[in-house]
Design a protein around this motif. Structure first.
Motif, PDB file in Angstrom:
ATOM      1  N   LEU A  21       0.819  -1.210   0.000  1.00  0.00           N
ATOM      2  CA  LEU A  21       0.000   0.000   0.000  1.00  0.00           C
ATOM      3  C   LEU A  21       0.855   1.263   0.000  1.00  0.00           C
ATOM      4  N   VAL A  22       1.913   1.262   0.789  1.00  0.00           N
ATOM      5  CA  VAL A  22       2.818   2.422   0.819  1.00  0.00           C
ATOM      6  C   VAL A  22       3.516   2.574  -0.534  1.00  0.00           C
ATOM      7  N   GLY A  23       3.956   1.466  -1.108  1.00  0.00           N
ATOM      8  CA  GLY A  23       4.610   1.508  -2.415  1.00  0.00           C
ATOM      9  C   GLY A  23       3.690   2.040  -3.501  1.00  0.00           C
ATOM     10  N   ILE A  24       2.433   1.612  -3.489  1.00  0.00           N
ATOM     11  CA  ILE A  24       1.466   2.095  -4.484  1.00  0.00           C
ATOM     12  C   ILE A  24       1.214   3.587  -4.289  1.00  0.00           C
ATOM     13  N   GLU A  25       1.087   4.010  -3.041  1.00  0.00           N
ATOM     14  CA  GLU A  25       0.860   5.431  -2.766  1.00  0.00           C
ATOM     15  C   GLU A  25       2.025   6.276  -3.285  1.00  0.00           C
ATOM     16  N   LEU A  26       3.243   5.809  -3.051  1.00  0.00           N
ATOM     17  CA  LEU A  26       4.427   6.532  -3.545  1.00  0.00           C
ATOM     18  C   LEU A  26       4.486   6.511  -5.070  1.00  0.00           C
ATOM     19  N   ALA A  27       4.187   5.374  -5.673  1.00  0.00           N
ATOM     20  CA  ALA A  27       4.195   5.281  -7.136  1.00  0.00           C
ATOM     21  C   ALA A  27       3.162   6.223  -7.744  1.00  0.00           C
ATOM     22  N   CYS A  28       1.972   6.294  -7.155  1.00  0.00           N
ATOM     23  CA  CYS A  28       0.938   7.202  -7.658  1.00  0.00           C
ATOM     24  C   CYS A  28       1.372   8.658  -7.498  1.00  0.00           C
ATOM     25  N   ALA A  29       2.011   8.967  -6.381  1.00  0.00           N
ATOM     26  CA  ALA A  29       2.487  10.342  -6.178  1.00  0.00           C
ATOM     27  C   ALA A  29       3.496  10.717  -7.258  1.00  0.00           C
ATOM     28  N   LEU A  30       4.375   9.784  -7.615  1.00  0.00           N
ATOM     29  CA  LEU A  30       5.385  10.060  -8.634  1.00  0.00           C
ATOM     30  C   LEU A  30       4.813  10.056 -10.054  1.00  0.00           C
ATOM     31  N   LEU A  31       3.934   9.094 -10.340  1.00  0.00           N
ATOM     32  CA  LEU A  31       3.390   8.952 -11.695  1.00  0.00           C
ATOM     33  C   LEU A  31       2.338   9.995 -12.048  1.00  0.00           C
ATOM     34  N   ILE A  32       1.409  10.220 -11.129  1.00  0.00           N
ATOM     35  CA  ILE A  32       0.258  11.060 -11.459  1.00  0.00           C
ATOM     36  C   ILE A  32       0.060  12.221 -10.493  1.00  0.00           C
ATOM     37  N   GLY A  33       0.954  12.365  -9.532  1.00  0.00           N
ATOM     38  CA  GLY A  33       0.816  13.471  -8.585  1.00  0.00           C
ATOM     39  C   GLY A  33      -0.448  13.366  -7.753  1.00  0.00           C
ATOM     40  N   ASP A  34      -0.887  12.161  -7.499  1.00  0.00           N
ATOM     41  CA  ASP A  34      -2.120  11.933  -6.752  1.00  0.00           C
ATOM     42  C   ASP A  34      -1.973  10.631  -5.981  1.00  0.00           C
ATOM     43  N   GLY A  35      -2.956  10.291  -5.232  1.00  0.00           N
ATOM     44  CA  GLY A  35      -2.950   9.056  -4.478  1.00  0.00           C
ATOM     45  C   GLY A  35      -4.144   9.043  -3.539  1.00  0.00           C
ATOM     46  N   LEU A  36      -4.322   7.958  -2.841  1.00  0.00           N
ATOM     47  CA  LEU A  36      -5.448   7.833  -1.924  1.00  0.00           C
ATOM     48  C   LEU A  36      -5.359   8.872  -0.808  1.00  0.00           C
ATOM     49  N   LEU A  37      -4.206   8.980  -0.187  1.00  0.00           N
ATOM     50  CA  LEU A  37      -4.022   9.937   0.905  1.00  0.00           C
ATOM     51  C   LEU A  37      -4.080  11.375   0.385  1.00  0.00           C
ATOM     52  N   TRP A  38      -3.311  11.659  -0.671  1.00  0.00           N
ATOM     53  CA  TRP A  38      -3.264  13.014  -1.229  1.00  0.00           C
ATOM     54  C   TRP A  38      -4.635  13.449  -1.738  1.00  0.00           C
ATOM     55  N   GLY A  39      -5.331  12.579  -2.452  1.00  0.00           N
ATOM     56  CA  GLY A  39      -6.670  12.895  -2.963  1.00  0.00           C
ATOM     57  C   GLY A  39      -7.671  13.131  -1.850  1.00  0.00           C
ATOM     58  N   SER A  40      -7.582  12.334  -0.786  1.00  0.00           N
ATOM     59  CA  SER A  40      -8.491  12.518   0.361  1.00  0.00           C
ATOM     60  C   SER A  40      -8.240  13.862   1.035  1.00  0.00           C
ATOM     61  N   LEU A  41      -6.954  14.214   1.201  1.00  0.00           N
ATOM     62  CA  LEU A  41      -6.628  15.507   1.802  1.00  0.00           C
ATOM     63  C   LEU A  41      -7.115  16.652   0.915  1.00  0.00           C
ATOM     64  N   ARG A  42      -6.979  16.509  -0.403  1.00  0.00           N
ATOM     65  CA  ARG A  42      -7.419  17.539  -1.332  1.00  0.00           C
ATOM     66  C   ARG A  42      -8.937  17.697  -1.286  1.00  0.00           C
ATOM     67  N   LEU A  43      -9.677  16.564  -1.263  1.00  0.00           N
ATOM     68  CA  LEU A  43     -11.135  16.640  -1.190  1.00  0.00           C
ATOM     69  C   LEU A  43     -11.605  17.292   0.101  1.00  0.00           C
ATOM     70  N   ALA A  44     -10.848  17.075   1.191  1.00  0.00           N
ATOM     71  CA  ALA A  44     -11.196  17.676   2.483  1.00  0.00           C
ATOM     72  C   ALA A  44     -10.760  19.129   2.578  1.00  0.00           C
ATOM     73  N   GLY A  45     -10.073  19.622   1.542  1.00  0.00           N
ATOM     74  CA  GLY A  45      -9.616  21.002   1.531  1.00  0.00           C
ATOM     75  C   GLY A  45      -8.365  21.231   2.373  1.00  0.00           C
ATOM     76  N   LEU A  46      -7.654  20.145   2.673  1.00  0.00           N
ATOM     77  CA  LEU A  46      -6.455  20.251   3.519  1.00  0.00           C
ATOM     78  C   LEU A  46      -5.172  20.253   2.711  1.00  0.00           C
ATOM     79  N   ALA A  47      -5.259  20.088   1.412  1.00  0.00           N
ATOM     80  CA  ALA A  47      -4.042  20.088   0.577  1.00  0.00           C
ATOM     81  C   ALA A  47      -4.216  20.963  -0.637  1.00  0.00           C
TER      82      ALA A  47
END
Length: 194
Positions: free
Chosen positions: A168-194
């Motif tokens: 899960l951590v590896g996928i999150e890092l890969a998504c951050a590098l490949l598409i600038g997004d991820g489960l954690l980053w997208g959730s923070l963005r939807l909540a208005g925290l990022a």
């Protein structure tokens, strides 16, 4: 009970229920029916079967091919979704057999895809600043996402808890590098925290 005992994850693998051809057939039929219902639902929502530019196995272009091709950078998130659902079900319902667990993952992915393509959700996903251009999934992409969730289940079934966390951590890092997004980053963005 000590704090270490509460935080410890079991190192067991998924339970292997006794084989029953009738149960296996029922689970496969239920999974296939749920995927067929998803395809019909997406058609009713006006989602295209495939992109008009032609179908490819992979799209790395989030500006034009986001969620239209069979797979894209977001497919990795569906891989982690399947692994996470399987891991949570394993943790909180360890007696759930492999067929039922696989069906739970497929049904969860189908429900997610059905909700994700509702017009208000499409608007929600494309509204935050920094979000990728999102106009909904093609039917082929949604079905590919269900397959990726199933692959996440298969991977999680072979891994220990530590292996699942590493995945899960590896996928999150890969998504951050490949598409600038991820489960954690997208959730923070939807909540208005990022």
């Amino acid at each position: 009970m000590s704090r270490a005992a509460v935080l410890a994850f079991p190192q067991t693998t998924f339970g292997r229920p006794r084989w029953s051809p009738d149960a296996d057939v029922r689970f496969w039929v239920a999974a296939l029916l749920s995927v067929a219902v998803l395809a019909c639902w997406l058609g009713l929502l006006g989602r295209p079967l495939a992109p008009p530019s032609g179908l490819r196995l992979w799209s790395g272009d989030l500006a034009r091919g986001n969620s239209q091709q069979l797979s894209d950078g977001y497919s990795l998130l569906h891989l982690s979704f399947g692994a996470l659902i399987a891991a949570l079900m394993r943790r909180y319902n360890p007696r759930l057999g492999g067929g039922r667990l696989a069906l739970t993952v497929v049904l969860s992915a189908v429900v997610w895809e059905a909700v994700e393509n509702l017009p208000p959700v499409i608007t929600l996903f494309s509204a935050p600043a920094g979000a990728a251009s999102y106009h909904g999934d093609s039917i082929v992409n949604s079905l590919g996402d269900v397959v990726f969730a199933g692959a996440g289940f298969v991977l999680a079934r072979q891994l220990s808890w530590r292996g699942i966390v590493a995945l899960l951590v590896g996928i999150e890092l890969a998504c951050a590098l490949l598409i600038g997004d991820g489960l954690l980053w997208g959730s923070l963005r939807l909540a208005g925290l990022a």
